[in-house]
Write a protein that holds these residues in place. Sequence first.
Motif, short mmCIF file in Angstrom:
data_model
loop_
_atom_site.label_atom_id
_atom_site.label_comp_id
_atom_site.label_asym_id
_atom_site.label_seq_id
_atom_site.Cartn_x
_atom_site.Cartn_y
_atom_site.Cartn_z
N LEU A 280 0.83 -1.20 0.00
CA LEU A 280 0.00 0.00 0.00
C LEU A 280 0.87 1.25 0.00
N HIS A 281 1.98 1.23 0.74
CA HIS A 281 2.88 2.39 0.79
C HIS A 281 3.46 2.68 -0.58
N ARG A 282 3.81 1.63 -1.32
CA ARG A 282 4.38 1.83 -2.66
C ARG A 282 3.30 2.27 -3.66
N ALA A 283 2.12 1.67 -3.55
CA ALA A 283 1.07 1.95 -4.54
C ALA A 283 0.38 3.29 -4.29
N SER A 284 0.17 3.64 -3.02
CA SER A 284 -0.55 4.88 -2.69
C SER A 284 0.17 5.58 -1.53
N PRO A 285 1.33 6.18 -1.81
CA PRO A 285 2.13 6.76 -0.71
C PRO A 285 1.42 7.89 0.00
N GLY A 286 0.64 8.73 -0.71
CA GLY A 286 -0.05 9.83 -0.05
C GLY A 286 -1.08 9.34 0.95
N HIS A 287 -1.86 8.34 0.55
CA HIS A 287 -2.88 7.80 1.45
C HIS A 287 -2.23 7.11 2.64
N PRO A 338 -13.65 -4.75 3.13
CA PRO A 338 -12.63 -3.80 3.55
C PRO A 338 -11.26 -4.19 3.02
N SER A 339 -10.57 -3.25 2.44
CA SER A 339 -9.22 -3.48 1.93
C SER A 339 -8.22 -3.25 3.05
N LEU A 340 -7.13 -3.97 3.00
CA LEU A 340 -6.12 -3.89 4.04
C LEU A 340 -5.54 -2.48 4.10
N GLY A 341 -5.62 -1.88 5.28
CA GLY A 341 -4.96 -0.60 5.49
C GLY A 341 -5.71 0.61 4.96
N MET A 389 11.48 7.08 16.69
CA MET A 389 11.75 5.76 16.12
C MET A 389 10.51 5.23 15.39
N LEU A 390 9.32 5.48 15.95
CA LEU A 390 8.09 4.99 15.32
C LEU A 390 7.90 5.59 13.93
N ILE A 391 8.28 6.85 13.75
CA ILE A 391 8.12 7.47 12.44
C ILE A 391 8.88 6.67 11.39
N TYR A 392 10.13 6.33 11.70
CA TYR A 392 10.93 5.55 10.75
C TYR A 392 10.33 4.17 10.52
N GLN A 393 9.88 3.53 11.59
CA GLN A 393 9.35 2.17 11.46
C GLN A 393 8.07 2.15 10.65
N ILE A 394 7.18 3.12 10.87
CA ILE A 394 5.93 3.15 10.12
C ILE A 394 6.19 3.44 8.64
N LEU A 395 7.21 4.24 8.36
CA LEU A 395 7.53 4.58 6.96
C LEU A 395 8.44 3.56 6.31
N HIS A 396 8.62 2.41 6.94
CA HIS A 396 9.39 1.30 6.37
C HIS A 396 10.84 1.67 6.10
N LEU A 412 20.69 11.28 10.18
CA LEU A 412 19.82 10.14 10.46
C LEU A 412 19.49 9.47 9.13
N PRO A 413 18.98 8.26 9.16
CA PRO A 413 18.61 7.61 7.89
C PRO A 413 17.67 8.48 7.07
N GLU A 414 17.84 8.45 5.78
CA GLU A 414 17.06 9.30 4.89
C GLU A 414 15.65 8.73 4.72
N ILE A 415 14.67 9.63 4.81
CA ILE A 415 13.28 9.27 4.54
C ILE A 415 12.94 9.72 3.13
N PRO A 416 12.59 8.82 2.23
CA PRO A 416 12.32 9.24 0.84
C PRO A 416 11.09 10.13 0.77
N SER A 417 11.14 11.10 -0.13
CA SER A 417 10.02 12.03 -0.35
C SER A 417 9.04 11.41 -1.34
N LEU A 418 7.97 10.83 -0.80
CA LEU A 418 6.98 10.15 -1.64
C LEU A 418 5.65 10.89 -1.69
N SER A 419 5.41 11.81 -0.73
CA SER A 419 4.12 12.51 -0.69
C SER A 419 4.33 13.86 -0.02
#
Length: 525
Positions: A280-287, A338-341, A389-396, A412-419
């Motif tokens: 879901l993160h890859r297919a619909s990053p904004g959602h 219901p769809s997952l997520g 830490m949760l922010i990084y974990q939720i964003l994979h 810190l580890p880079e968070i990709p700009s997807l949305s």
Amino acid sequence: DPLPPPLPKKHLQRAESLPEQGPSQHCRGDPTRWAGSILDSIPPPHLQQEERSPSSIPPWDRPSWGPKKPLTKSQSLAEPVARSSPQKPPSPSTAELTFGTADGELGQLLESPGGVCGVMLGCQEATLARLSARIQEELVGPEEQQQLLEAELAGKSWAALSILDREPCCESGDAWYFRVGFTFEQTQLVFAAKVPKPCCTSLGVQSSLGAHCSIQRLIGRFTNHLPWELVLSGSPGEQSWSPSGEEPACLANHPVPQVLISPEVPYQTLAGFVKGSRGLHRASPGHYERLACLLLLQVCMGLEHLQVQNIGQGDLRPENLLLVQCPCPPRSQQGKEPSLGLSLPRLLISSFFKVKDKQRPCSTSQEQDWTEGLAAPPSPVADELNVGMLIYQILHVDISLENILGFRSNRLPEIPSLSIYSTGLKRLAMRLLHRDPCKRVSIEQARSILQVLLWGPRQELFARSKKTLTLLRSWVEVKRALLLLKFAENSAGAVGSPGLEEWLCCQYFKEITEHALYQVTQALY
């Protein structure tokens, strides 16, 4: 002594009522004698303008009836007595206004200094507060019903419950959860039976917590043996309670756990949600990243509630954060699979400890600070670190305690700009995980930043106009009006009743001020 000059004749209006009777004999009998005594005691006009001490007042100017008493329901005799007019009823507050309020009461409010604008803004704030309370009651249930259930379950045992599933509906890092049924007022209710794992318990602390939408609530507890058919792990044959009462190997040397009853039935942990939502993160990053902001917002709101009561979160990991389905999906989604997520679940914090020292350390040693912040039992500063830490974990994004302890710079580890949410979440994570504890944002500030990421104001608001308190105040007022219009339009259509996300939005707009927005947007943008 020479006699005083005669008084000029004055026309005295009749007083509405006589004053209280004093000790003098002039106050008894004929009221004309009482009035005459007052006339005899009034000093001449040319002496009334002077300020004289009692010792300098001649005997003929001194009153003869003793100490003065206040007159009731009458004015001074030197002034005309005005007829008392009936008092106007107090103007209603804006919180009490409805569409059926009488025009006379509305007129009083419209003549107030605030005028039409003040009335409208007050009505909007009051309506948002009422709407927020109504949605919250739909989400967590009426408080009175929860208290009745708690009283009904007091002293009960497993015999009062029906086991709906042999296997756990959810397994967190510190407990198993089983679906059980309970009949209350001829209605079958579904609860969760929480079976704590060995060495994982915070029952005394959890029982003293107040009600909150992001905190797990307990309404009952049992201390007798678990039913034999319950399975405490994934293998039904090896790790179940046998009819003879023998315990499985994992609990053989541990006393029978105390079972807790909760009205919220979890279906998954946050760890399971994150693991199953990579696609879901890859297919619909904004959602997905909007869902991430809403989940993190619930964590921050729950932590704020705990900090007020001097309570800490025992182990803020995705494995210990529970997800609960909201009671009723919108009518537009009913009947659909219901769809997952895709739907926003309620997030519950379920393990706690008592904080002994709320002093926030400001150590300059990075290694000592991180060790103290993340070791068990956690210190108060660990909340900020764990949410980062949760922010990084939720964003994979892979991040571990060992990696963080090895960092010697602010990188810190880079968070990709997807949305549109990625940059804001990255900035928030950097501020929560700052090397200097004194420069980290608090949980309250993190909650405000997440609210701005979700509902604005966004940076483009300041592209044409300079950021001022006046601009931010106008933005808040317009957004409140538009939010209420949205609720009205949705209620008239087929969208359904407001849910969790609408409640979180109401919480934001009923409390936010232009001053708070100014500080938050400075930190974020």
